[in-house]
Design a protein around this motif. Structure first.
Motif, PDB file in Angstrom:
ATOM      1  N   UNK A 158     -30.466  19.717   4.537  1.00  0.00           N
ATOM      2  CA  UNK A 158     -31.510  19.966   5.527  1.00  0.00           C
ATOM      3  C   UNK A 158     -32.874  19.458   5.062  1.00  0.00           C
ATOM      4  N   UNK A 159     -33.101  19.419   3.752  1.00  0.00           N
ATOM      5  CA  UNK A 159     -34.388  18.954   3.227  1.00  0.00           C
ATOM      6  C   UNK A 159     -34.627  17.470   3.498  1.00  0.00           C
ATOM      7  N   UNK A 160     -33.582  16.751   3.877  1.00  0.00           N
ATOM      8  CA  UNK A 160     -33.722  15.317   4.135  1.00  0.00           C
ATOM      9  C   UNK A 160     -34.243  15.015   5.530  1.00  0.00           C
ATOM     10  N   UNK A 161     -34.207  15.982   6.433  1.00  0.00           N
ATOM     11  CA  UNK A 161     -34.498  15.693   7.830  1.00  0.00           C
ATOM     12  C   UNK A 161     -35.905  15.135   8.021  1.00  0.00           C
ATOM     13  N   UNK A 162     -36.899  15.768   7.429  1.00  0.00           N
ATOM     14  CA  UNK A 162     -38.271  15.288   7.604  1.00  0.00           C
ATOM     15  C   UNK A 162     -38.494  13.902   7.009  1.00  0.00           C
ATOM     16  N   UNK A 163     -38.103  13.641   5.746  1.00  0.00           N
ATOM     17  CA  UNK A 163     -38.270  12.274   5.253  1.00  0.00           C
ATOM     18  C   UNK A 163     -37.449  11.249   6.032  1.00  0.00           C
ATOM     19  N   UNK A 164     -36.290  11.636   6.551  1.00  0.00           N
ATOM     20  CA  UNK A 164     -35.518  10.722   7.384  1.00  0.00           C
ATOM     21  C   UNK A 164     -36.319  10.319   8.619  1.00  0.00           C
ATOM     22  N   UNK A 165     -37.005  11.284   9.214  1.00  0.00           N
ATOM     23  CA  UNK A 165     -37.802  10.983  10.404  1.00  0.00           C
ATOM     24  C   UNK A 165     -39.026  10.150  10.060  1.00  0.00           C
ATOM     25  N   UNK A 166     -39.666  10.470   8.939  1.00  0.00           N
ATOM     26  CA  UNK A 166     -40.871   9.725   8.553  1.00  0.00           C
ATOM     27  C   UNK A 166     -40.573   8.253   8.294  1.00  0.00           C
ATOM     28  N   UNK A 167     -39.397   7.982   7.807  1.00  0.00           N
ATOM     29  CA  UNK A 167     -39.072   6.610   7.415  1.00  0.00           C
ATOM     30  C   UNK A 167     -38.073   5.954   8.356  1.00  0.00           C
ATOM     31  N   UNK A 168     -38.007   6.473   9.574  1.00  0.00           N
ATOM     32  CA  UNK A 168     -37.286   5.822  10.675  1.00  0.00           C
ATOM     33  C   UNK A 168     -35.830   5.506  10.349  1.00  0.00           C
TER      34      UNK A 168
END
Length: 346
Positions: A239-249
């Motif tokens: 779950x911690x990956x969701x935000x960086x995944x969104x930031x980096x498209x």
């Protein structure tokens, strides 16, 4: 335990040679031969969806349009990993597995998990069992920042032998945040380590490791733990990956669960070339050796040390790696296979 409690390889151990063929070599194990045919399971799921129709779905979640966003649902259980927990009488982490198997699917769909309900079926009430399961559920909920909305404990002695644990997770995402089969040729693949075997392929793993060992035996590749403890390592939450995944498209993601590395094909019809795979963890080497399991069968069944993979533009990949514990493991090309360690999977 479910009714699968009576399947072969449930932890009795044994060095009686029953797994040898006529030439003295150990019989080669496959997942299908131990009772789990992935292709047949997928066909059955497709038939079920076709029977009653389905709304909007991604590879990992069902979606309900609620205006400017989607309400997403995923459901899954712990599977025959429960048999390992019973064998070593440690139920404290399987609740984490139950949470993780659901929330990781939502993350692979680009959805933020927000709420969870659990379902525990038992053949008879057991306060100690439910307390330990609750311990793991609480730990998983806290790490995933989820709210438990409720649950059900059903006593069904004529249906269930032992117990079974499953759950459903709800999540929310704006419509442009949903990830589905969007990987493109030219994308870079970033992989994230698993925490061992997670919660898939345990039917094959149990059959393999109990040919010549008991769960209480010391794990030969790590004398600090037993074989049972190694198998019981809880599924990692992503779950911690969701935000960086969104930031980096990030364009697409794969939760590497049942089906092993063929899960990458759920990111779209492409050729996924794994040039620098993450290390294979010792438990997989042990299962392969003890069960005489081929490399191809291992990669079609297990995560082999990588629990989550994403595809994104090369220009964004290094930034994602810098913010996480991910590593660039390969690239996307035109085609329809997964190429890894000399194997071609489809």
């Amino acid at each position: 335990m479910t009714n699968e409690a009576n399947e072969a390889g449930g932890g009795s151990g044994g060095g009686d040679g029953d797994g040898d063929d006529s030439d003295g070599e150990p019989e080669e194990l496959t997942y299908a031969e131990t009772g789990v045919d992935i292709d047949a399971s997928e066909d059955a799921t497709a038939a079920l969806l076709e029977a009653f129709g389905s709304g909007i779905t991604t590879e990992y979640a069902g979606l309900l349009d609620i205006g400017d966003r989607y309400l997403a649902l995923a459901t899954d259980g712990v599977g025959t990993k429960l048999l390992v927990a019973e064998a070593i009488e440690d139920f404290s982490t399987i609740g984490i597995d139950c949470i993780a198997m659901n929330v990781n699917d939502l993350v692979a769909a680009g959805v933020e998990p927000v709420a969870f309900v659990d379902y525990l079926a038992v053949d008879e009430p057991d306060d100690d069992l439910t307390a330990e399961i609750g311990e793991g559920l609480a730990a998983g909920l806290e790490e995933a920042n989820l709210t438990l909305l409720g649950g059900e404990t059903a006593v069904m002695p004529e249906v269930v032998t032992g117990f079974d644990l499953a759950g459903t997770c709800a999540g929310l995402a704006l419509k442009d945040e949903i990830l589905d089969e969007d990987a493109e040729a030219g994308d870079v693949l970033v992989g994230f380590p698993s925490n061992g075997i997670h919660s898939n392929g345990l039917t094959l793993a149990r059959e393999a490791v109990t040919r010549n060992h008991d769960y209480g035996d010391t794990f030969p590749l790590d004398p600090e733990v037993t074989i049972g403890e190694e198998l019981l390592r809880p599924t990692r939450l992503y779950t911690h990956l969701l935000e960086p995944m969104r930031r980096h498209d990030v364009r697409a993601a794969a939760h590497v669960t049942g089906g092993g590395w063929t899960n990458l094909l759920r990111m779209g019809e492409n050729r996924y070339v794994i040039e620098d795979p993450l290390p294979i963890q010792p438990i997989f080497e042990f299962v392969a050796e003890e069960g005489n399991v081929t490399d191809e069968e291992m990669h079609r069944t297990f995560n082999m040390g990588t629990g989550f993979v994403v595809a994104l533009d090369e220009s964004d990949a290094e930034a994602l790696v810098d913010e996480t514990d991910g590593e660039i493991i390969g690239r996307v090309e035109e085609g329809d296979t997964v190429e890894i360690r000399g194997l071609s999977l489809s």
